[in-house]
Design a protein around this motif. Structure first.
Motif, short mmCIF file in Angstrom:
data_model
loop_
_atom_site.label_atom_id
_atom_site.label_comp_id
_atom_site.label_asym_id
_atom_site.label_seq_id
_atom_site.Cartn_x
_atom_site.Cartn_y
_atom_site.Cartn_z
N SER A 8 0.83 -1.21 0.00
CA SER A 8 0.00 0.00 0.00
C SER A 8 0.87 1.26 0.00
O SER A 8 0.58 2.23 -0.72
CB SER A 8 -0.92 -0.01 1.21
OG SER A 8 -1.62 1.19 1.32
N GLU A 26 2.30 1.75 -3.43
CA GLU A 26 1.31 2.31 -4.35
C GLU A 26 1.14 3.81 -4.12
O GLU A 26 1.01 4.58 -5.07
CB GLU A 26 -0.01 1.57 -4.20
CG GLU A 26 0.04 0.15 -4.74
CD GLU A 26 -1.15 -0.71 -4.34
OE1 GLU A 26 -1.97 -0.27 -3.49
OE2 GLU A 26 -1.24 -1.83 -4.88
N ARG A 27 1.13 4.22 -2.86
CA ARG A 27 1.07 5.65 -2.55
C ARG A 27 2.32 6.36 -3.04
O ARG A 27 2.26 7.51 -3.50
CB ARG A 27 0.90 5.86 -1.04
CG ARG A 27 -0.51 5.60 -0.57
CD ARG A 27 -0.75 5.85 0.91
NE ARG A 27 0.00 6.92 1.50
CZ ARG A 27 0.38 6.95 2.78
NH1 ARG A 27 0.07 5.96 3.58
NH2 ARG A 27 1.05 7.97 3.26
N THR A 55 4.01 5.68 -5.65
CA THR A 55 3.90 5.90 -7.09
C THR A 55 3.19 7.23 -7.37
O THR A 55 3.64 8.02 -8.21
CB THR A 55 3.12 4.75 -7.75
OG1 THR A 55 3.80 3.52 -7.50
CG2 THR A 55 2.99 4.95 -9.25
N ASP A 80 3.80 -8.74 -6.24
CA ASP A 80 3.21 -7.43 -6.55
C ASP A 80 4.08 -6.30 -6.04
O ASP A 80 4.26 -5.28 -6.72
CB ASP A 80 1.81 -7.32 -5.94
CG ASP A 80 0.80 -8.25 -6.59
OD1 ASP A 80 1.09 -8.78 -7.69
OD2 ASP A 80 -0.28 -8.46 -5.99
N ARG A 140 5.85 -3.30 -8.18
CA ARG A 140 5.57 -1.90 -7.84
C ARG A 140 6.87 -1.16 -7.54
O ARG A 140 7.06 -0.02 -7.97
CB ARG A 140 4.61 -1.82 -6.65
CG ARG A 140 4.24 -0.43 -6.22
CD ARG A 140 3.59 0.38 -7.30
NE ARG A 140 2.31 -0.18 -7.65
CZ ARG A 140 1.35 0.48 -8.27
NH1 ARG A 140 1.52 1.74 -8.60
NH2 ARG A 140 0.22 -0.11 -8.57
#
Length: 160
Positions: A21, A24-25, A27, A105, A109
């Motif tokens: 998570s 992803e933030r 990114t 994953d 990422r």
């Protein structure tokens, strides 16, 4: 022992999901070019990584304890899964599969984030080269001596 190992794997899975998570933030933060937020995210990531390392060490100790009488020099989780009874076996397999999926994953990422940061740095370098071209080298080499001679040559021939 298998129940405690299952609990550790669940905690590892939660930490890895949380780390995913954050990645992803990260990114989105890289896209926005928000350096302060990027520093904050990286600090949070370091805390997650420290917790994951601690859980991983505990998990490895439990695997070694569970397989203490095994002939395998480097016992792995798959060995414990193969020896476990059916209800625990399916739970451990499920946790192992979920953990591998989240880790894959996370790897993808992080690769994307690394690539985006690299492209940003390339853009900055190109922009700097356009604004501030590099001066000729002042090292002693044939090429630089010839270049410096052309810069120091006067337009008028004083001997003529």
């Amino acid at each position: 022992m298998v129940q405690m190992l299952s609990t550790i794997l669940e905690k590892e899975l939660l930490c890895h999901k949380s780390l995913l998570s954050l990645a992803e933030r990260k990114t989105e933060i890289i896209k926005k070019n928000d350096i302060q937020s990027l520093n904050d995210i990286m600090t949070q990531e370091q805390a997650h990584i420290a917790a994951i390392n601690q859980l991983e060490q505990t998990r490895q100790q439990m695997v070694r304890q569970a397989l203490a009488n095994s002939s395998n020099d480097a016992p792995v989780l798959s060995d414990v899964i193969n020896r476990a009874d059916e209800p625990e076996k399916s739970k451990l397999q499920s946790l192992q599969t979920q953990l591998l999926t989240v880790m894959t994953d996370l790897k993808h990422r992080n690769h994307l984030n690394q690539h985006m940061v690299y492209q940003s740095l390339q853009f900055i370098n190109v922009s700097l080269d356009l604004v501030q071209p590099q001066q000729p080298s002042m090292n002693y080499s044939k090429k630089s001596v010839l270049q410096n001679a052309t810069y120091n040559r006067s337009m008028f021939n004083s001997k003529a």
